[in-house]
Design a protein around this motif. Structure first.
Motif, PDB file in Angstrom:
ATOM      1  N   ILE A 118      34.674  -3.575 -12.142  1.00  0.00           N
ATOM      2  CA  ILE A 118      35.510  -2.651 -11.350  1.00  0.00           C
ATOM      3  C   ILE A 118      36.089  -1.547 -12.223  1.00  0.00           C
ATOM      4  CG2 ILE A 118      37.712  -2.469 -10.105  1.00  0.00           C
ATOM      5  CD1 ILE A 118      37.038  -5.188  -8.827  1.00  0.00           C
ATOM      6  N   TRP A 119      36.495  -1.894 -13.448  1.00  0.00           N
ATOM      7  CA  TRP A 119      37.149  -0.895 -14.317  1.00  0.00           C
ATOM      8  C   TRP A 119      36.137   0.052 -14.942  1.00  0.00           C
ATOM      9  CZ3 TRP A 119      41.192  -2.093 -12.070  1.00  0.00           C
ATOM     10  CH2 TRP A 119      41.704  -3.392 -12.015  1.00  0.00           C
ATOM     11  N   GLY A 120      34.876  -0.333 -14.996  1.00  0.00           N
ATOM     12  CA  GLY A 120      33.885   0.524 -15.638  1.00  0.00           C
ATOM     13  C   GLY A 120      34.031   0.458 -17.141  1.00  0.00           C
ATOM     14  N   LYS A 121      34.389   1.553 -17.751  1.00  0.00           N
ATOM     15  CA  LYS A 121      34.580   1.607 -19.194  1.00  0.00           C
ATOM     16  C   LYS A 121      36.072   1.515 -19.509  1.00  0.00           C
ATOM     17  CE  LYS A 121      30.473   4.517 -19.853  1.00  0.00           C
ATOM     18  NZ  LYS A 121      29.967   5.814 -20.344  1.00  0.00           N
ATOM     19  N   GLY A 122      36.435   0.485 -20.251  1.00  0.00           N
ATOM     20  CA  GLY A 122      37.838   0.324 -20.615  1.00  0.00           C
ATOM     21  C   GLY A 122      38.552  -0.705 -19.754  1.00  0.00           C
ATOM     22  N   GLN A 123      39.846  -0.797 -19.939  1.00  0.00           N
ATOM     23  CA  GLN A 123      40.697  -1.737 -19.221  1.00  0.00           C
ATOM     24  C   GLN A 123      41.965  -1.011 -18.775  1.00  0.00           C
ATOM     25  OE1 GLN A 123      40.471  -5.198 -18.493  1.00  0.00           O
ATOM     26  NE2 GLN A 123      38.292  -4.992 -19.018  1.00  0.00           N
ATOM     27  N   ILE A 137      39.097   1.756  -3.779  1.00  0.00           N
ATOM     28  CA  ILE A 137      39.177   0.555  -2.947  1.00  0.00           C
ATOM     29  C   ILE A 137      37.943   0.387  -2.056  1.00  0.00           C
ATOM     30  CG2 ILE A 137      40.470   1.729  -1.107  1.00  0.00           C
ATOM     31  CD1 ILE A 137      40.885  -1.942  -2.290  1.00  0.00           C
ATOM     32  N   SER A 138      37.381   1.477  -1.553  1.00  0.00           N
ATOM     33  CA  SER A 138      36.194   1.376  -0.705  1.00  0.00           C
ATOM     34  C   SER A 138      35.013   0.830  -1.495  1.00  0.00           C
ATOM     35  CB  SER A 138      35.846   2.741  -0.101  1.00  0.00           C
ATOM     36  OG  SER A 138      34.710   2.650   0.734  1.00  0.00           O
ATOM     37  N   ALA A 139      34.838   1.316  -2.743  1.00  0.00           N
ATOM     38  CA  ALA A 139      33.756   0.820  -3.591  1.00  0.00           C
ATOM     39  C   ALA A 139      33.982  -0.642  -3.962  1.00  0.00           C
ATOM     40  CB  ALA A 139      33.643   1.679  -4.852  1.00  0.00           C
ATOM     41  N   VAL A 140      35.236  -1.013  -4.222  1.00  0.00           N
ATOM     42  CA  VAL A 140      35.557  -2.413  -4.526  1.00  0.00           C
ATOM     43  C   VAL A 140      35.202  -3.296  -3.336  1.00  0.00           C
ATOM     44  CG1 VAL A 140      37.454  -4.030  -4.944  1.00  0.00           C
ATOM     45  CG2 VAL A 140      37.307  -1.895  -6.251  1.00  0.00           C
ATOM     46  N   ASN A 141      35.503  -2.821  -2.141  1.00  0.00           N
ATOM     47  CA  ASN A 141      35.166  -3.576  -0.934  1.00  0.00           C
ATOM     48  C   ASN A 141      33.651  -3.777  -0.831  1.00  0.00           C
ATOM     49  OD1 ASN A 141      34.473  -3.352   2.292  1.00  0.00           O
ATOM     50  ND2 ASN A 141      36.351  -4.506   1.924  1.00  0.00           N
ATOM     51  N   GLY A 142      32.878  -2.748  -1.155  1.00  0.00           N
ATOM     52  CA  GLY A 142      31.426  -2.879  -1.134  1.00  0.00           C
ATOM     53  C   GLY A 142      30.926  -3.852  -2.189  1.00  0.00           C
ATOM     54  N   LEU A 143      31.484  -3.749  -3.409  1.00  0.00           N
ATOM     55  CA  LEU A 143      31.104  -4.657  -4.488  1.00  0.00           C
ATOM     56  C   LEU A 143      31.366  -6.110  -4.098  1.00  0.00           C
ATOM     57  CD1 LEU A 143      30.364  -5.122  -7.571  1.00  0.00           C
ATOM     58  CD2 LEU A 143      32.836  -5.038  -7.967  1.00  0.00           C
ATOM     59  N   LEU A 144      32.572  -6.385  -3.604  1.00  0.00           N
ATOM     60  CA  LEU A 144      32.942  -7.759  -3.269  1.00  0.00           C
ATOM     61  C   LEU A 144      32.135  -8.274  -2.078  1.00  0.00           C
ATOM     62  CD1 LEU A 144      36.815  -7.670  -3.814  1.00  0.00           C
ATOM     63  CD2 LEU A 144      35.001  -8.262  -5.422  1.00  0.00           C
ATOM     64  N   THR A 145      31.761  -7.382  -1.170  1.00  0.00           N
ATOM     65  CA  THR A 145      30.919  -7.797  -0.041  1.00  0.00           C
ATOM     66  C   THR A 145      29.567  -8.291  -0.543  1.00  0.00           C
ATOM     67  OG1 THR A 145      31.997  -6.233   1.463  1.00  0.00           O
ATOM     68  CG2 THR A 145      29.824  -7.052   2.110  1.00  0.00           C
ATOM     69  N   SER A 146      28.969  -7.554  -1.477  1.00  0.00           N
ATOM     70  CA  SER A 146      27.661  -7.964  -1.997  1.00  0.00           C
ATOM     71  C   SER A 146      27.769  -9.288  -2.747  1.00  0.00           C
ATOM     72  CB  SER A 146      27.080  -6.884  -2.911  1.00  0.00           C
ATOM     73  OG  SER A 146      27.800  -6.775  -4.119  1.00  0.00           O
ATOM     74  N   GLU A 154      33.315  10.544   8.427  1.00  0.00           N
ATOM     75  CA  GLU A 154      33.410   9.203   7.869  1.00  0.00           C
ATOM     76  C   GLU A 154      32.677   9.164   6.532  1.00  0.00           C
ATOM     77  OE1 GLU A 154      32.609   4.614   9.343  1.00  0.00           O
ATOM     78  OE2 GLU A 154      31.249   6.194   9.994  1.00  0.00           O
ATOM     79  N   ILE A 155      33.357   8.749   5.469  1.00  0.00           N
ATOM     80  CA  ILE A 155      32.787   8.710   4.133  1.00  0.00           C
ATOM     81  C   ILE A 155      32.403   7.268   3.798  1.00  0.00           C
ATOM     82  CG2 ILE A 155      33.147   9.246   1.697  1.00  0.00           C
ATOM     83  CD1 ILE A 155      33.183  11.691   3.579  1.00  0.00           C
ATOM     84  N   VAL A 156      31.112   7.039   3.573  1.00  0.00           N
ATOM     85  CA  VAL A 156      30.636   5.686   3.275  1.00  0.00           C
ATOM     86  C   VAL A 156      30.004   5.595   1.891  1.00  0.00           C
ATOM     87  CG1 VAL A 156      30.256   5.162   5.713  1.00  0.00           C
ATOM     88  CG2 VAL A 156      28.368   6.085   4.343  1.00  0.00           C
ATOM     89  N   THR A 157      29.951   6.717   1.150  1.00  0.00           N
ATOM     90  CA  THR A 157      29.261   6.711  -0.141  1.00  0.00           C
ATOM     91  C   THR A 157      29.932   5.775  -1.144  1.00  0.00           C
ATOM     92  OG1 THR A 157      30.473   8.751  -0.647  1.00  0.00           O
ATOM     93  CG2 THR A 157      28.182   8.980   0.039  1.00  0.00           C
ATOM     94  N   ASP A 158      31.254   5.760  -1.192  1.00  0.00           N
ATOM     95  CA  ASP A 158      31.955   4.865  -2.115  1.00  0.00           C
ATOM     96  C   ASP A 158      31.577   3.414  -1.837  1.00  0.00           C
ATOM     97  OD1 ASP A 158      33.223   6.989  -3.292  1.00  0.00           O
ATOM     98  OD2 ASP A 158      35.244   6.175  -3.077  1.00  0.00           O
ATOM     99  N   TRP A 159      31.603   3.031  -0.566  1.00  0.00           N
ATOM    100  CA  TRP A 159      31.305   1.638  -0.203  1.00  0.00           C
ATOM    101  C   TRP A 159      29.869   1.301  -0.611  1.00  0.00           C
ATOM    102  CZ3 TRP A 159      27.911  -1.454   2.173  1.00  0.00           C
ATOM    103  CH2 TRP A 159      28.315  -2.772   2.448  1.00  0.00           C
ATOM    104  N   CYS A 160      28.934   2.186  -0.312  1.00  0.00           N
ATOM    105  CA  CYS A 160      27.524   1.932  -0.639  1.00  0.00           C
ATOM    106  C   CYS A 160      27.318   1.839  -2.137  1.00  0.00           C
ATOM    107  CB  CYS A 160      26.647   3.030  -0.049  1.00  0.00           C
ATOM    108  SG  CYS A 160      26.630   3.054   1.760  1.00  0.00           S
ATOM    109  N   PHE A 161      28.008   2.693  -2.900  1.00  0.00           N
ATOM    110  CA  PHE A 161      27.930   2.621  -4.354  1.00  0.00           C
ATOM    111  C   PHE A 161      28.376   1.237  -4.831  1.00  0.00           C
ATOM    112  CE2 PHE A 161      30.272   2.609  -8.330  1.00  0.00           C
ATOM    113  CZ  PHE A 161      29.319   3.081  -9.218  1.00  0.00           C
ATOM    114  N   GLY A 162      29.510   0.755  -4.317  1.00  0.00           N
ATOM    115  CA  GLY A 162      30.024  -0.544  -4.738  1.00  0.00           C
ATOM    116  C   GLY A 162      29.083  -1.678  -4.376  1.00  0.00           C
TER     117      GLY A 162
END
Length: 249
Positions: A61-66, A35-44, A115-123
Motif C-alpha cells: 500500500i505504501w509503495g516506496k517507503g513507510q 482509499i479506492s485503490a486500497v479497496n481494489g487491492l484488498l478485494t483481489s 465516476e472514476i474507477v481507475t484507482d480501484w482497477c489499479f489496486g
C-alpha cells in the motif's frame, strides 16, 4: 470485546473517512495508494486463490517507503483500520446475495459528474500481480474476460481496451456495476476450486458479452496477438503488463 475480535467489526463511515484521510496525509509516502485503490487491492486478496499475509500487502500500500508514524498507537490504529476494511469486504461478499460494490469516487466538472474507477482497477490488478503465479489458472478460463475488463477500465485509452469496453451494452450498467459483476464472477471461480467453501452465487444472470478473438490484440497490453500471448497453450509465458503508478488525482 478483545482486540482480535475488534478486527472483525465492519468499518463505520466515519472510520472509512479517517482511513482515507490518513492515506492522503503528509505522513505517508507519495507512492501511497488512495482509499479506492486500497479497496481494489484488498478485494483481489479476499477473492484470490490464497491468503496473503497482512505485512506483505500493507507494505504494498505504501509503495516506496513507510509512513512517518507519530506514535506506536497511530501505527496500530491504521493497521487495525486496514485489517477491518479487508474483513468488511469479506463480509459484504459473504452476504446472500452479496452486498459488495467497489469503492469509487465521483469527479464533478460543472454540472457533469464522472465516476472514476481507475484507482480501484489499479489496486485490484496490483493485488493480482502481487500473487501472479497463483492467479494463472484464470488465463484461458471462462472468467479471463472479467480480468480483461478491469484492465480496460484502468487504461481505456489503449486501442484494444477501447474495443473491449465498446462491446459492453447499456444493459451491463455503469462501470461500478460492471466491476461488481467481474468481482463476483472471479470470486465464484476461485470458490469453485476450494471444495470446502460454499459456491458463490453468480454475479449476473449471464456472463458479460465479451469475447476475445484469437487474432485480436491481447488485453494484457503486450502488443501481441491473443493467440500468441495469454491465449497460447502455455499460460505460464503470459505475464500481466506492469501496472502504472497509482493515479493520485
Amino acid at each position: 470485546m478483545s482486540r482480535h475480535a475488534d478486527n472483525y467489526q465492519p468499518l463505520s463511515e466515519q472510520e472509512l473517512y479517517e482511513l482515507a484521510g490518513f492515506l492522503e496525509s503528509p505522513l505517508v509516502p507519495p507512492t501511497t495508494m488512495r482509499i479506492s485503490a486500497v479497496n481494489g487491492l484488498l478485494t483481489s486478496i479476499i477473492i484470490g486463490p490464497r491468503p496473503i499475509p497482512p505485512n506483505v500487502w500493507m507494505n504494498y500500500i505504501w509503495g516506496k517507503g513507510q509512513p512517518r508514524w507519530q506514535s506506536a498507537q497511530q501505527a496500530e490504529r491504521v493497521a487495525s483500520l486496514l485489517v477491518r476494511h479487508l474483513n468488511t469486504i469479506a463480509l459484504l461478499l459473504a452476504n446472500q446475495p452479496p452486498r459488495f460494490a467497489p469503492l469509487t469516487y465521483t469527479r464533478h466538472e460543472g454540472e457533469k459528474a464522472t465516476e472514476i474507477v481507475t484507482d480501484w482497477c489499479f489496486g485490484f490488478l496490483a493485488g493480482v500481480k502481487l500473487d501472479n503465479d497463483a492467479w494463472k489458472p484464470v488465463i484461458g478460463s471462462n472468467v479471463e474476460a472479467f480480468i480483461a475488463l478491469i484492465r480496460a477500465y484502468l487504461e481505456p485509452e489503449k486501442e484494444i481496451h477501447a474495443q473491449i469496453l465498446g462491446k459492453l451494452s447499456p444493459e451491463d450498467g455503469p462501470p461500478a456495476q460492471v466491476i461488481t459483476t467481474c468481482v463476483l464472477e472471479l470470486h465464484r471461480f476461485w470458490l469453485a476450486r476450494q471444495p470446502k467453501k460454499p459456491a458463490a452465487p453468480a454475479g449476473s444472470a449471464m456472463p458479460l458479452p465479451l469475447k476475445i478473438g484469437r487474432n485480436d490484440l491481447c488485453p494484457c497490453g503486450s502488443g501481441r496477438k491473443y493467440k500468441h500471448c495469454c491465449g497460447s497453450a502455455q499460460p505460464q509465458a503470459a505475464e500481466p503488463a506492469p501496472a502504472p503508478e497509482a493515479p493520485k488525482a
